[in-house]
Structure formats: structure tokens, C-alpha cells
Enzyme design. Structure first.
Site, PDB file in Angstrom:
ATOM      1  N   ARG A   1      -2.045   0.995  -5.271  1.00 27.92           N
ATOM      2  CA  ARG A   1      -2.965   0.315  -4.360  1.00 27.92           C
ATOM      3  C   ARG A   1      -4.079  -0.283  -5.214  1.00 27.92           C
ATOM      4  O   ARG A   1      -4.385   0.225  -6.297  1.00 27.92           O
ATOM      5  CB  ARG A   1      -3.568   1.299  -3.353  1.00 27.92           C
ATOM      6  CG  ARG A   1      -2.552   2.010  -2.474  1.00 27.92           C
ATOM      7  CD  ARG A   1      -3.251   2.996  -1.549  1.00 27.92           C
ATOM      8  NE  ARG A   1      -2.319   3.668  -0.655  1.00 27.92           N
ATOM      9  CZ  ARG A   1      -1.768   4.869  -0.876  1.00 27.92           C
ATOM     10  NH1 ARG A   1      -2.071   5.529  -1.993  1.00 27.92           N
ATOM     11  NH2 ARG A   1      -0.934   5.403  -0.012  1.00 27.92           N
TER      12      ARG A   1
ATOM     13  N   LYS B   1      -5.192   7.969  -1.339  1.00 27.17           N
ATOM     14  CA  LYS B   1      -5.896   8.142  -0.064  1.00 27.17           C
ATOM     15  C   LYS B   1      -6.186   9.623   0.171  1.00 27.17           C
ATOM     16  O   LYS B   1      -5.359  10.481  -0.124  1.00 27.17           O
ATOM     17  CB  LYS B   1      -5.043   7.600   1.090  1.00 27.17           C
ATOM     18  CG  LYS B   1      -4.967   6.075   1.139  1.00 27.17           C
ATOM     19  CD  LYS B   1      -4.222   5.632   2.371  1.00 27.17           C
ATOM     20  CE  LYS B   1      -4.252   4.114   2.508  1.00 27.17           C
ATOM     21  NZ  LYS B   1      -3.533   3.661   3.714  1.00 27.17           N
TER      22      LYS B   1
ATOM     23  N   HIS C   1       3.083   8.072  -0.384  1.00 28.52           N
ATOM     24  CA  HIS C   1       3.158   8.046   1.075  1.00 28.52           C
ATOM     25  C   HIS C   1       3.279   9.473   1.598  1.00 28.52           C
ATOM     26  O   HIS C   1       4.121  10.240   1.120  1.00 28.52           O
ATOM     27  CB  HIS C   1       4.377   7.252   1.556  1.00 28.52           C
ATOM     28  CG  HIS C   1       4.228   5.782   1.408  1.00 28.52           C
ATOM     29  ND1 HIS C   1       5.297   4.920   1.352  1.00 28.52           N
ATOM     30  CD2 HIS C   1       3.115   4.992   1.300  1.00 28.52           C
ATOM     31  CE1 HIS C   1       4.867   3.681   1.221  1.00 28.52           C
ATOM     32  NE2 HIS C   1       3.549   3.698   1.191  1.00 28.52           N
TER      33      HIS C   1
ATOM     34  N   HIS D   1      -1.677  -5.992  -2.841  1.00 29.76           N
ATOM     35  CA  HIS D   1      -0.700  -5.129  -2.169  1.00 29.76           C
ATOM     36  C   HIS D   1       0.709  -5.701  -2.250  1.00 29.76           C
ATOM     37  O   HIS D   1       1.693  -4.962  -2.141  1.00 29.76           O
ATOM     38  CB  HIS D   1      -1.114  -4.924  -0.712  1.00 29.76           C
ATOM     39  CG  HIS D   1      -0.979  -3.507  -0.258  1.00 29.76           C
ATOM     40  ND1 HIS D   1      -1.716  -2.474  -0.801  1.00 29.76           N
ATOM     41  CD2 HIS D   1      -0.174  -2.942   0.678  1.00 29.76           C
ATOM     42  CE1 HIS D   1      -1.378  -1.335  -0.212  1.00 29.76           C
ATOM     43  NE2 HIS D   1      -0.449  -1.595   0.684  1.00 29.76           N
TER      44      HIS D   1
ATOM     45  N   ARG E   1       2.580  -4.083  -4.982  1.00 33.87           N
ATOM     46  CA  ARG E   1       3.031  -2.732  -4.604  1.00 33.87           C
ATOM     47  C   ARG E   1       4.291  -2.813  -3.745  1.00 33.87           C
ATOM     48  O   ARG E   1       5.245  -2.073  -3.972  1.00 33.87           O
ATOM     49  CB  ARG E   1       1.893  -2.038  -3.853  1.00 33.87           C
ATOM     50  CG  ARG E   1       2.186  -0.636  -3.335  1.00 33.87           C
ATOM     51  CD  ARG E   1       0.879  -0.031  -2.831  1.00 33.87           C
ATOM     52  NE  ARG E   1       1.040   1.057  -1.899  1.00 33.87           N
ATOM     53  CZ  ARG E   1       1.140   2.335  -2.245  1.00 33.87           C
ATOM     54  NH1 ARG E   1       1.140   2.663  -3.528  1.00 33.87           N
ATOM     55  NH2 ARG E   1       1.244   3.280  -1.340  1.00 33.87           N
TER      56      ARG E   1
ATOM     57  N   TYR F   1      10.504  -0.350   3.561  1.00 34.80           N
ATOM     58  CA  TYR F   1      11.063  -1.137   2.463  1.00 34.80           C
ATOM     59  C   TYR F   1      12.577  -1.303   2.573  1.00 34.80           C
ATOM     60  O   TYR F   1      13.182  -2.021   1.787  1.00 34.80           O
ATOM     61  CB  TYR F   1      10.690  -0.490   1.127  1.00 34.80           C
ATOM     62  CG  TYR F   1       9.201  -0.529   0.899  1.00 34.80           C
ATOM     63  CD1 TYR F   1       8.564  -1.721   0.556  1.00 34.80           C
ATOM     64  CD2 TYR F   1       8.419   0.596   1.093  1.00 34.80           C
ATOM     65  CE1 TYR F   1       7.195  -1.776   0.399  1.00 34.80           C
ATOM     66  CE2 TYR F   1       7.037   0.548   0.929  1.00 34.80           C
ATOM     67  CZ  TYR F   1       6.447  -0.637   0.587  1.00 34.80           C
ATOM     68  OH  TYR F   1       5.087  -0.693   0.438  1.00 34.80           O
TER      69      TYR F   1
END
Length: 298
Positions: free
Chosen positions: A148, A172, A270, A244, A247, A279
Site C-alpha cells: 500500500r 492496517k 489481507h 494502488h 499493488r 483478484y
């Protein structure tokens, strides 16, 4: 207690109890402040403890004319979280958002770049300028490690474990993960670090920050956006791209080359595998190749 006091208390909760990043907390706060502005503009004097479902419905109806469905869903989600917090702290006994539904959203597939596009963007970097080596190292890291943009600008020298072939990423919610880093990406980082960064006058507090601006400070997320947009214009890339996009491209290219979805989930950081499953949007030709290669009755 007024709205500002409740918001401040909620921000502390998000930071301390849930460990969310400043950017995430700012986004949650923005949603509540938008509701506060609506109340002010309509002369509605009511506290978060007393506000009714009807008033919030009026607010949602108003913003539905101003923002798209995705933004509307995000605002509703943010407000639900805020009122859930008020219940958790015993300020309210009910959630006025409980019966308010967010608009249904189709799953948005991420934009991706081809390997040729990424090569062209990186090759367009002007290496005659000192920031050229830095920009090449950044884009190689952004793509090569699937980071990110916030993870890229916050990357520390002490996070580089090149002997082991990994870098440590703080993602995150301050969750840490180790991401493999290729020899090529390592080479470009070391070129920048040893030949360019060593000659900068580094501001106090930024001694361990890997990627720095000309004034020896940490780069902003906006600066990374600008660098990428300028390169896209330079090579006449007629696609709307952002950090992004690199990524998304990283994940897509790994998947197309046979990488395991669980491995991609761990590398991207994730929390849920369902986030990574976005994806799986490969074309039919590639799926046919997989069928022909791996089906037991081929």
C-alpha cells in the site's frame, strides 16, 4: 457532552482499542462530521445520544444526491460503527442506523497494468536526477512487494532484512507482516540508499525512514501519486492509475503465474481471504490454460 467530545472519545477508542491507522480514523471522523454539518445547516440541535433514525434517514437521503453509491455505503458503514461504539460505552441503548441499509454495490474489479506497462513506467524515470534512483527504487518496491502507498512511505531502514530476503511491513491496524523481496528490488534500494540517500541532510526524526524528499523528510502519499501520474503522462499511458494500481497488478500477475491465493493473501496483508479473491478475475483464455495443464483427465 456535545458532538466534538463524543467524536474525540471515539477517535481514542479507534486508536487505542482497535489499533486503527490515522488515515482510517480520519475517514471515520469525516463521516460523522458530515452528519454534524447537515444538522447545523438544517438547524437541528440534537446530541449523538438523542438523534433519531428519522433524522439520520433525512441525512442519508440528502447525501445520496451528492455522492455515488460506493461513497454512500462507506458513510453509512462509518456511522454504524460510531453508534455501535456509543452503545458499547452505554451512552445509547439502540443504534439508529440498525434499519438503514447501504446501497447494493457490484464488486468493483481493480484496474491493473501489464508487465510491459510497469516496465515502461519505470524505464521512463529520469535517472540523471538524484530523485530518479529514489523513484525507481520506490516503484520497484511498490510493485515488487505489493505494498500500500502508506506502507511504502513508512518503510524504515530497520525494516529491511535483505540477508533473509524479507522486508517487515506495518500495515492496517499496525499489523506487521514479512514480505519476500527479490534480489532485483534489493539492488535498486541499495543503489538509492548508498548513492543518493547518504548525501542528504536528514531531518531529525527521519533518520530511519528509507525514502526521503530533497529536504530529508518522509515523502507524502500525495507525492507518490504525483510521481506516478507524471510518468503515465510521459509514456502516454491512457489509463487512470494510482499507487494502488501497482499493488493490484502485483497480485494479478502472481495469480496468473500460478501463485496460491493464500500466499498472496499473506503477502498483501489481507485479513480475510475474501478480499484477496477479488483478484480472481482472469480471462477465459488463462483459465483454459490452467484446465489443460492441471486437470487430472487432460
Amino acid at each position: 457532552m456535545n458532538w466534538k467530545t463524543f467524536i474525540k472519545s471515539y477517535q481514542s477508542y479507534l486508536k487505542i482499542e482497535r489499533g486503527l491507522s490515522k488515515n482510517t480514523i480520519d475517514n471515520y471522523t469525516f463521516d460523522i462530521e458530515r452528519l454534524c454539518l447537515f444538522l447545523e445547516e438544517n438547524a437541528v440541535d440534537v446530541s449523538p445520544v438523542k438523534i433519531s433514525e428519522e433524522t439520520i434517514q433525512q441525512f442519508i437521503y440528502t447525501i445520496s444526491k451528492e455522492v455515488n453509491a460506493r461513497s454512500q455505503a462507506r458513510i453509512i458503514s462509518g456511522l454504524k460503527s460510531f453508534f455501535s461504539y456509543l452503545i458499547f460505552e452505554d451512552y445509547r441503548s439502540d443504534n439508529p442506523m440498525e434499519l438503514i441499509e447501504a446501497p447494493r454495490l457490484g464488486r468493483k474489479l481493480p484496474d491493473t497494468l501489464s508487465i510491459q506497462d510497469i516496465d515502461a513506467l519505470i524505464e521512463a524515470i529520469d535517472l540523471s536526477k538524484p530523485e530518479g534512483e529514489r523513484n525507481r527504487a520506490m516503484l520497484e518496491t511498490l510493485y515488487g512487494c505489493g505494498l500500500r502507498v502508506s506502507e511504502l512511505v513508512n518503510l524504515k531502514i530497520s525494516d529491511l532484512f535483505f540477508d533473509e530476503g524479507f522486508i517487515k511491513i506495518t500495515g492496517k491496524g499496525n499489523k506487521q507482516r514479512f514480505v519476500p523481496i527479490s534480489n532485483v528490488t534489493q539492488k535498486f534500494i541499495l543503489l538509492y540508499k548508498d548513492l543518493v540517500r547518504n548525501h542528504l541532510t536528514i531531518n531529525k526524526g527521519h533518520e530511519d525512514t528509507l525514502f526521503l524528499n530533497r529536504r530529508g523528510r518522509q515523502l507524502t502519499r500525495a507525492m507518490i501519486f504525483t510521481i506516478i501520474k507524471d510518468l503515465a503522462v510521459k509514456i502516454n499511458l491512457n489509463k487512470s492509475i494510482s499507487p494502488h494500481t501497482f499493488r493490484h497488478s502485483f497480485a494479478t500477475h502472481l495469480l496468473e503465474n500460478g501463485a496460491d491465493l493464500r500466499a498472496i493473501q499473506l503477502m498483501l496483508g489481507h485479513e480475510s481471504i475474501t478480499t484477496t479473491e477479488i483478484y480472481v478475475h482472469l480471462d477465459r483464455k488463462h483459465l483454459t490454460q490452467i484446465m489443460n495443464s492441471f486437470h487430472p483427465r487432460k
